[in-house]
Design a protein around this motif. Sequence first.
Motif, PDB file in Angstrom:
ATOM      1  N   PHE A 199       0.820  -1.209   0.000  1.00 10.71           N
ATOM      2  CA  PHE A 199       0.000   0.000   0.000  1.00 10.71           C
ATOM      3  C   PHE A 199       0.854   1.260   0.000  1.00 10.71           C
ATOM      4  CE2 PHE A 199       0.864  -0.316   4.520  1.00 10.71           C
ATOM      5  CZ  PHE A 199       0.840   0.993   4.985  1.00 10.71           C
ATOM      6  N   GLY A 200       0.234   2.334  -0.488  1.00 10.93           N
ATOM      7  CA  GLY A 200       0.850   3.652  -0.473  1.00 10.93           C
ATOM      8  C   GLY A 200      -0.116   4.658   0.101  1.00 10.93           C
ATOM      9  N   VAL A 201       0.349   5.899   0.248  1.00  5.79           N
ATOM     10  CA  VAL A 201      -0.485   6.978   0.771  1.00  5.79           C
ATOM     11  C   VAL A 201      -0.238   8.253  -0.023  1.00  5.79           C
ATOM     12  CG1 VAL A 201      -0.503   6.028   3.114  1.00  5.79           C
ATOM     13  CG2 VAL A 201       1.197   7.732   2.503  1.00  5.79           C
ATOM     14  N   ASN A 202      -1.232   9.143   0.026  1.00  7.29           N
ATOM     15  CA  ASN A 202      -1.111  10.457  -0.606  1.00  7.29           C
ATOM     16  C   ASN A 202      -2.034  11.426   0.116  1.00  7.29           C
ATOM     17  OD1 ASN A 202      -1.941  11.861  -3.883  1.00  7.29           O
ATOM     18  ND2 ASN A 202      -0.647  12.669  -2.286  1.00  7.29           N
ATOM     19  N   TYR A 203      -1.449  12.378   0.851  1.00  3.98           N
ATOM     20  CA  TYR A 203      -2.236  13.445   1.471  1.00  3.98           C
ATOM     21  C   TYR A 203      -2.177  14.651   0.541  1.00  3.98           C
ATOM     22  CZ  TYR A 203      -4.528  16.170   5.063  1.00  3.98           C
ATOM     23  OH  TYR A 203      -5.444  16.925   5.742  1.00  3.98           O
ATOM     24  N   LEU A 204      -3.315  14.964  -0.072  1.00  2.00           N
ATOM     25  CA  LEU A 204      -3.391  16.085  -1.009  1.00  2.00           C
ATOM     26  C   LEU A 204      -3.383  17.418  -0.268  1.00  2.00           C
ATOM     27  CD1 LEU A 204      -6.306  14.654  -3.190  1.00  2.00           C
ATOM     28  CD2 LEU A 204      -3.870  14.459  -3.654  1.00  2.00           C
ATOM     29  N   TRP A 205      -2.544  18.341  -0.650  1.00  2.00           N
ATOM     30  CA  TRP A 205      -1.458  18.274  -1.604  1.00  2.00           C
ATOM     31  C   TRP A 205      -0.185  18.633  -0.871  1.00  2.00           C
ATOM     32  CZ3 TRP A 205      -2.178  16.400  -6.386  1.00  2.00           C
ATOM     33  CH2 TRP A 205      -3.493  16.341  -6.876  1.00  2.00           C
ATOM     34  N   ASP A 206       0.167  17.857   0.109  1.00  2.00           N
ATOM     35  CA  ASP A 206       1.272  18.173   1.007  1.00  2.00           C
ATOM     36  C   ASP A 206       2.305  17.045   0.979  1.00  2.00           C
ATOM     37  OD1 ASP A 206       2.949  18.584   3.245  1.00  2.00           O
ATOM     38  OD2 ASP A 206       1.380  19.675   4.311  1.00  2.00           O
ATOM     39  N   PRO A 207       3.446  17.247   0.308  1.00  2.00           N
ATOM     40  CA  PRO A 207       4.454  16.187   0.215  1.00  2.00           C
ATOM     41  C   PRO A 207       4.999  15.733   1.569  1.00  2.00           C
ATOM     42  CG  PRO A 207       4.884  17.901  -1.409  1.00  2.00           C
ATOM     43  CD  PRO A 207       3.817  18.425  -0.503  1.00  2.00           C
ATOM     44  N   ASP A 208       5.300  16.679   2.466  1.00  2.00           N
ATOM     45  CA  ASP A 208       5.844  16.300   3.767  1.00  2.00           C
ATOM     46  C   ASP A 208       4.837  15.484   4.564  1.00  2.00           C
ATOM     47  OD1 ASP A 208       8.130  17.643   3.098  1.00  2.00           O
ATOM     48  OD2 ASP A 208       8.027  19.125   4.702  1.00  2.00           O
ATOM     49  N   ALA A 209       3.565  15.893   4.552  1.00  3.79           N
ATOM     50  CA  ALA A 209       2.539  15.137   5.274  1.00  3.79           C
ATOM     51  C   ALA A 209       2.404  13.738   4.695  1.00  3.79           C
ATOM     52  CB  ALA A 209       1.209  15.873   5.211  1.00  3.79           C
ATOM     53  N   SER A 210       2.452  13.632   3.378  1.00  9.12           N
ATOM     54  CA  SER A 210       2.336  12.322   2.735  1.00  9.12           C
ATOM     55  C   SER A 210       3.481  11.412   3.145  1.00  9.12           C
ATOM     56  CB  SER A 210       2.311  12.488   1.214  1.00  9.12           C
ATOM     57  OG  SER A 210       1.187  13.232   0.796  1.00  9.12           O
ATOM     58  N   VAL A 211       4.702  11.944   3.129  1.00 12.39           N
ATOM     59  CA  VAL A 211       5.863  11.153   3.533  1.00 12.39           C
ATOM     60  C   VAL A 211       5.762  10.767   5.004  1.00 12.39           C
ATOM     61  CG1 VAL A 211       8.357  11.251   3.933  1.00 12.39           C
ATOM     62  CG2 VAL A 211       7.408  12.031   1.751  1.00 12.39           C
ATOM     63  N   ALA A 212       5.346  11.693   5.850  1.00 10.20           N
ATOM     64  CA  ALA A 212       5.244  11.401   7.276  1.00 10.20           C
ATOM     65  C   ALA A 212       4.229  10.297   7.552  1.00 10.20           C
ATOM     66  CB  ALA A 212       4.867  12.669   8.041  1.00 10.20           C
ATOM     67  N   ILE A 213       3.056  10.383   6.926  1.00  9.68           N
ATOM     68  CA  ILE A 213       2.032   9.357   7.120  1.00  9.68           C
ATOM     69  C   ILE A 213       2.510   8.016   6.574  1.00  9.68           C
ATOM     70  CG2 ILE A 213      -0.308   8.642   6.486  1.00  9.68           C
ATOM     71  CD1 ILE A 213      -1.004  11.671   6.354  1.00  9.68           C
ATOM     72  N   GLY A 214       3.113   8.050   5.396  1.00  6.13           N
ATOM     73  CA  GLY A 214       3.620   6.817   4.814  1.00  6.13           C
ATOM     74  C   GLY A 214       4.679   6.153   5.669  1.00  6.13           C
ATOM     75  N   ALA A 215       5.615   6.944   6.162  1.00  7.24           N
ATOM     76  CA  ALA A 215       6.682   6.395   6.994  1.00  7.24           C
ATOM     77  C   ALA A 215       6.132   5.817   8.294  1.00  7.24           C
ATOM     78  CB  ALA A 215       7.715   7.483   7.294  1.00  7.24           C
ATOM     79  N   ALA A 216       5.171   6.514   8.896  1.00  2.00           N
ATOM     80  CA  ALA A 216       4.626   6.080  10.185  1.00  2.00           C
ATOM     81  C   ALA A 216       3.784   4.817  10.073  1.00  2.00           C
ATOM     82  CB  ALA A 216       3.790   7.208  10.796  1.00  2.00           C
ATOM     83  N   THR A 217       3.127   4.629   8.928  1.00  2.00           N
ATOM     84  CA  THR A 217       2.217   3.497   8.777  1.00  2.00           C
ATOM     85  C   THR A 217       2.848   2.292   8.082  1.00  2.00           C
ATOM     86  OG1 THR A 217       1.339   4.434   6.715  1.00  2.00           O
ATOM     87  CG2 THR A 217       0.163   4.958   8.756  1.00  2.00           C
ATOM     88  N   GLY A 218       4.068   2.446   7.610  1.00  6.67           N
ATOM     89  CA  GLY A 218       4.732   1.335   6.942  1.00  6.67           C
ATOM     90  C   GLY A 218       4.409   1.214   5.468  1.00  6.67           C
ATOM     91  N   ALA A 219       4.041   2.327   4.841  1.00  2.57           N
ATOM     92  CA  ALA A 219       3.702   2.305   3.413  1.00  2.57           C
ATOM     93  C   ALA A 219       4.902   1.920   2.563  1.00  2.57           C
ATOM     94  CB  ALA A 219       3.177   3.673   2.973  1.00  2.57           C
ATOM     95  N   THR A 220       4.611   1.319   1.417  1.00  2.00           N
ATOM     96  CA  THR A 220       5.651   0.952   0.471  1.00  2.00           C
ATOM     97  C   THR A 220       6.006   2.106  -0.450  1.00  2.00           C
ATOM     98  OG1 THR A 220       4.861  -1.333   0.499  1.00  2.00           O
ATOM     99  CG2 THR A 220       6.244  -0.706  -1.356  1.00  2.00           C
ATOM    100  N   PHE A 221       5.026   2.994  -0.686  1.00  2.00           N
ATOM    101  CA  PHE A 221       5.259   4.114  -1.593  1.00  2.00           C
ATOM    102  C   PHE A 221       4.377   5.295  -1.213  1.00  2.00           C
ATOM    103  CE2 PHE A 221       2.069   1.322  -3.383  1.00  2.00           C
ATOM    104  CZ  PHE A 221       1.058   2.166  -3.786  1.00  2.00           C
ATOM    105  N   VAL A 222       4.753   6.473  -1.740  1.00  2.00           N
ATOM    106  CA  VAL A 222       4.018   7.715  -1.523  1.00  2.00           C
ATOM    107  C   VAL A 222       3.887   8.410  -2.868  1.00  2.00           C
ATOM    108  CG1 VAL A 222       4.183  10.056  -0.560  1.00  2.00           C
ATOM    109  CG2 VAL A 222       4.669   8.077   0.888  1.00  2.00           C
ATOM    110  N   ARG A 223       2.708   8.946  -3.135  1.00  2.00           N
ATOM    111  CA  ARG A 223       2.496   9.742  -4.354  1.00  2.00           C
ATOM    112  C   ARG A 223       2.259  11.195  -3.962  1.00  2.00           C
ATOM    113  NH1 ARG A 223      -3.052   9.295  -7.702  1.00  2.00           N
ATOM    114  NH2 ARG A 223      -3.781  10.126  -5.715  1.00  2.00           N
TER     115      ARG A 223
END
Length: 264
Positions: free
Chosen positions: A91-115
């Motif tokens: 799974f991946g994550v994408n918080y529109l439209w904030d790159p830092d938030a997307s990376v933070a959520i992805g890193a915290a939840t164990g995502a494989t990718f971020v868009r």
Amino acid sequence: MSFDLSRGKTVIAMVHIGALPGTPLHDAEGGMDRLVADALADVEALQDGGVDAVMFGNENDRPYRLDAPKSGIAAMTAVVAAVRPHLRVPFGVNYLWDPDASVAIGAATGATFVREIFTGVFASDMGVWAPDAASAVTLRREMGRRDMKLLFNINAEFSHALDARPIALKAKSAVFSSLADAVLVSGPLTGEAAELGHLREVREAVPDTPVFANTGVNIENVADVMSIADGCIIGTHFKHDGVTWNAVDPDRVRRFMDRVASLG
């Protein structure tokens, strides 16, 4: 969970989380329980239909903003964390439209990718849009997730690029100077197809980097898309009646994935 973006004909399906707390369309009565239940129902339909991966997004948080509020980051993280034990695909994550938030959520939840939109300058519905790729890429390292892939959407929806360079040059630059792990090509709005000519130009410009169609892929055009791209990200076509805001339609998912399988 390992995930090879360049293996070809990869289908990443969107899980559009309901409007998060603090946004205009949030269902306060249903609350967080409703958000989790709806996301889980979509995840199960997508997984049963055979998609290769899912991506959680906050498309329902309209009007969109460029800086994620703390309440939104916390709520989206909680939803993804609650659904994660039920995931059978990457799974991946994408918080529109904030790159830092997307990376933070992805890193915290164990995502494989971020868009996200990591590069460029745009005139958009949200105002002038100038993301900071260095901040997001650095945050990925700081959070110990250098393995988490960053998917760069290089021609943003809901906007007009103020950078007049050809799309092929933007793609090459994103890979060279901003360390894009994959390049995404979009149409003008959610659910509207990217130009096949743009896909082809980007594919030729970055032959060693995965290239995905980011919007508007459907059962009618997927063969043409997959003849050029390594994969696609698909949301609207999988919904009941093809409406972005509806729940996932399991029959649409199965028919689409059968079509992809037939491409060989």
